[in-house]
Design a protein around this motif. Structure first.
Motif, PDB file in Angstrom:
ATOM      1  N   CYS A 235      -4.545   2.263   6.541  1.00  0.00           N
ATOM      2  CA  CYS A 235      -3.406   1.682   7.266  1.00  0.00           C
ATOM      3  C   CYS A 235      -3.844   0.949   8.521  1.00  0.00           C
ATOM      4  CB  CYS A 235      -2.388   2.767   7.621  1.00  0.00           C
ATOM      5  SG  CYS A 235      -1.524   3.442   6.179  1.00  0.00           S
ATOM      6  N   VAL A 259       1.469  -4.493   0.471  1.00  0.00           N
ATOM      7  CA  VAL A 259       1.616  -3.429  -0.536  1.00  0.00           C
ATOM      8  C   VAL A 259       1.752  -2.068   0.147  1.00  0.00           C
ATOM      9  CG1 VAL A 259       0.499  -2.224  -2.448  1.00  0.00           C
ATOM     10  CG2 VAL A 259       0.363  -4.716  -2.295  1.00  0.00           C
ATOM     11  N   ARG A 260       0.921  -1.840   1.144  1.00  0.00           N
ATOM     12  CA  ARG A 260       0.982  -0.554   1.862  1.00  0.00           C
ATOM     13  C   ARG A 260       2.298  -0.410   2.617  1.00  0.00           C
ATOM     14  NH1 ARG A 260       0.243   3.230   1.682  1.00  0.00           N
ATOM     15  NH2 ARG A 260      -1.019   4.197   3.302  1.00  0.00           N
ATOM     16  N   CYS A 262       5.164  -1.744   1.698  1.00  0.00           N
ATOM     17  CA  CYS A 262       6.164  -1.441   0.668  1.00  0.00           C
ATOM     18  C   CYS A 262       6.111   0.033   0.289  1.00  0.00           C
ATOM     19  CB  CYS A 262       5.940  -2.307  -0.566  1.00  0.00           C
ATOM     20  SG  CYS A 262       6.442  -4.027  -0.391  1.00  0.00           S
ATOM     21  N   GLU A 263       4.918   0.553   0.104  1.00  0.00           N
ATOM     22  CA  GLU A 263       4.765   1.962  -0.252  1.00  0.00           C
ATOM     23  C   GLU A 263       5.318   2.867   0.841  1.00  0.00           C
ATOM     24  OE1 GLU A 263       0.606   2.269  -0.891  1.00  0.00           O
ATOM     25  OE2 GLU A 263       0.659   1.413  -2.920  1.00  0.00           O
ATOM     26  N   ARG A 264       5.036   2.502   2.087  1.00  0.00           N
ATOM     27  CA  ARG A 264       5.510   3.325   3.207  1.00  0.00           C
ATOM     28  C   ARG A 264       7.030   3.363   3.278  1.00  0.00           C
ATOM     29  NH1 ARG A 264       8.092   5.310   6.327  1.00  0.00           N
ATOM     30  NH2 ARG A 264       7.767   5.859   8.523  1.00  0.00           N
ATOM     31  N   GLY A 266       9.089   2.823   0.695  1.00  0.00           N
ATOM     32  CA  GLY A 266       9.712   3.138  -0.581  1.00  0.00           C
ATOM     33  C   GLY A 266      10.241   1.925  -1.316  1.00  0.00           C
ATOM     34  N   GLU A 268       9.687  -1.174  -4.010  1.00  0.00           N
ATOM     35  CA  GLU A 268       8.864  -1.499  -5.170  1.00  0.00           C
ATOM     36  C   GLU A 268       7.985  -2.702  -4.844  1.00  0.00           C
ATOM     37  OE1 GLU A 268       9.344  -3.232  -9.721  1.00  0.00           O
ATOM     38  OE2 GLU A 268      11.119  -2.631  -8.565  1.00  0.00           O
ATOM     39  N   PRO A 269       6.671  -2.589  -5.003  1.00  0.00           N
ATOM     40  CA  PRO A 269       5.786  -3.732  -4.728  1.00  0.00           C
ATOM     41  C   PRO A 269       5.843  -4.747  -5.862  1.00  0.00           C
ATOM     42  CG  PRO A 269       4.489  -1.857  -5.451  1.00  0.00           C
ATOM     43  CD  PRO A 269       5.917  -1.368  -5.350  1.00  0.00           C
TER      44      PRO A 269
END
Length: 550
Positions: A235, A259-260, A262-264, A266, A268-269
């Motif tokens: 990160c 991408v990270r 988006c993941e953080r 929630g 969808e990437p």
């Protein structure tokens, strides 16, 4: 549910928080998300409208007529969305509203305090842009640097908002300087460690750290920063200097930044469609590598600070890339220009542009530049004040109105061809009182303006108090000045030009078309101006200069 991203800065100002935020916005929009952006500025001015360009750079104007921070220009160019007055607010605006409410008795005699009243008012701005836009993601940049006393209320408001909204729907990105110490031949992470510690002491733990440096920040140093700042090792991202600000999205995407995020949050990437953006940046790089350049002189009065003409410069670059050419922009101080040295200073220019501005200083130099461009048949584009000085020069040199000027500069001149707009009479306050925002313009058929826009009615953004004096409109037209754009009621002159049989390309607009220019869609007047400048440089007809994609 709308996700919120807050971007803070550490160690020093002018790090590029705005470009980092805008780049992330571009990447998220390329993944199919609706993105809106916002700038929170901790200074006490109500808005940037009365601030000197020497201090703050250009004043960017939104469609709805808000005088905003220049970062909103970056936001619009990157995410290709027209922002509104809700996308910029200051401490001054917050305090002005609270004091007005207190005077009206809204607080029922209670004590008005920084907490909760100021912080609540700041949070209300975060909620407002979410509710009014329905965006999937709102990115808010906090101006200034963590540790500044004026920014403390904003940091506290962000802390409270994240708690109320829910940590899962908010993330914090901290952009911090990683300086290179030449004597030691190494980058230093200690300033970033201290900056993050300051942020954490105020109750905020960053989710991501973006390392700004003029050298590449390698993986080992990023891992060290992650360890000392209590963030995940994947990160921490590096954002070293790129050839162009438009290269920053690709640089961050190559590291998986979006991408990270988006993941953080929630999200969808989704598949990322940046093909058009990358095509532009590749063309920009290719054009910049060419030895042959088209030279355009921008004759202004704030030339010591290029940010004063940021949108003008970007619009010229957008247009140059469209035609696969590099535009070499020279900022010329109008105060240092005169009829005696104009040939020496402007000689070799393929185009002359006079941008907007206020005040007497440098005006006669701008008139000299217009005269040189008109008589030497060098392509000319006037923007706002650039239209007004073009009318003054034409009145003096062609119509025989000796001393023709604007009442802004010479209230008692014999020929006030530029005069105060009627609705501006009696206005004494400076802030947010001009003709501001988007206004319609009827384009006259058969003109260069119509050729540029390809439409009979266009909307451009304005920021001015003075206009062409209608008492002289007929005389100017009879002498050959073409009125090519008018307000729908026919009262206001919006654009003027010279016929093609008199000059290859000479157009001026009372509006600021640069504010709506985009990397893949240059502002029409800038596009055609650069086309004419390229044609002059290459010794061909402007119609033979085609966009690179054709």
């Amino acid at each position: 549910m709308t996700k919120h991203i807050f971007v803070t800065g550490g160690v020093v100002s002018s790090l590029g928080k705005g470009i980092t935020a805008a780049s992330l916005g571009r990447l998220l929009k390329a993944r199919g998300y609706r993105v809106m952006m916002q700038k929170a500025d901790p200074y006490l001015n109500v808005d940037p409208g009365t601030m000197s360009p020497f201090q703050h750079g250009e004043v960017f104007v939104t469609e709805d007529g808000y005088e905003s921070d220049l970062d909103l220009g970056h936001y619009e160019r990157f995410i290709d969305e027209n922002l509104t007055r809700n996308s910029n607010f200051t401490t001054g605006a917050i305090y002005q509203d609270l004091i007005s409410r207190e005077r009206a008795g809204d607080f029922l005699g209670g004590t008005v305090q920084v907490i909760p009243h100021v912080t609540d008012a700041i949070k209300e701005r975060f909620w407002r842009i979410e509710e009014q836009t329905g965006a999937d993601v709102v990115i808010t940049e906090l101006g200034g640097t963590i540790g500044d006393i004026e920014g403390q209320a904003f940091v506290e408001a962000i802390r409270q908002f994240r708690k109320e909204k829910g940590a899962a729907d908010c993330c914090i990105i901290h952009v911090s300087l990683v300086p290179y110490i030449a004597a030691a031949h190494e980058l230093k992470s200690k300033p970033t460690q201290h900056s993050v510690r300051e942020l954490r002491s105020m109750g905020i733990q960053p989710d991501f750290i973006v390392c700004r440096s003029d050298h590449e920040v390698d993986a080992s140093l990023r891992a060290k920063i992650a360890s000392f700042c209590d963030v995940e090792s994947d990160c921490v991202f590096e954002n070293s200097d790129c050839p162009s600000i438009y290269d920053v999205p690709r640089h961050l995407a190559d590291q998986g930044f979006d991408v990270r995020v988006c993941e953080r949050l929630g999200l969808e990437p989704r598949e990322c469609h940046m093909e058009g953006w990358y095509d532009f940046t590749d063309a920009l790089l290719e054009a910049g590598e060419k030895d042959d350049v088209t030279r355009i002189s921008v004759v202004g009065k704030y030339t010591q600070l290029p940010d004063a003409y940021l949108s003008v410069i970007e619009a010229l670059h957008h247009s140059g890339v469209l035609f696969g050419r590099h535009v070499d922009i020279r900022l010329v101080d109008g105060e240092a220009l005169s009829q005696e040295n104009v040939e020496e200073v402007l000689g070799g220019s393929d185009g002359i542009l006079v941008p907007g501005g206020f005040g007497l200083r440098g005006i006669e130099g701008k008139v000299a530049a217009v005269h040189w461009a008109r008589t030497k048949k060098v392509p000319y584009l006037g923007v706002c004040l650039g239209l007004q000085v073009a009318v003054c020069e034409f009145a003096r040199s062609v119509c025989g109105m000796e001393g023709a000027s604007s009442t802004e500069f010479a209230p008692d001149c014999a020929y006030p061809v530029i005069d105060l707009m009627p609705e501006q009479e009696g206005v004494t306050e400076k802030g947010a009182t001009m003709r501001l925002g988007a206004y319609p313009c009827k384009v006259v058929s058969g003109t260069l303006a119509e050729e540029a826009y390809g439409a009979p009615l266009v909307y451009e953004r304005h920021r001015h108090r003075f206009e062409v004096n209608n008492a002289y409109r007929e005389r100017l037209a009879e002498a050959g000045l073409v009125i090519s754009g008018l307000s729908p009621d026919g009262r206001l002159v919006e654009m003027v030009e010279l016929p093609e049989d008199v000059h290859p390309w000479f157009v001026a607009s009372q509006a600021h078309p640069e504010f709506k220019s985009r990397p893949d869609r240059p502002a029409p007047l800038f596009r055609e101006f650069v086309r004419a400048a390229v044609a002059r440089h290459e010794g061909c007809d402007r119609h033979d200069v085609s966009p690179r994609s054709e």
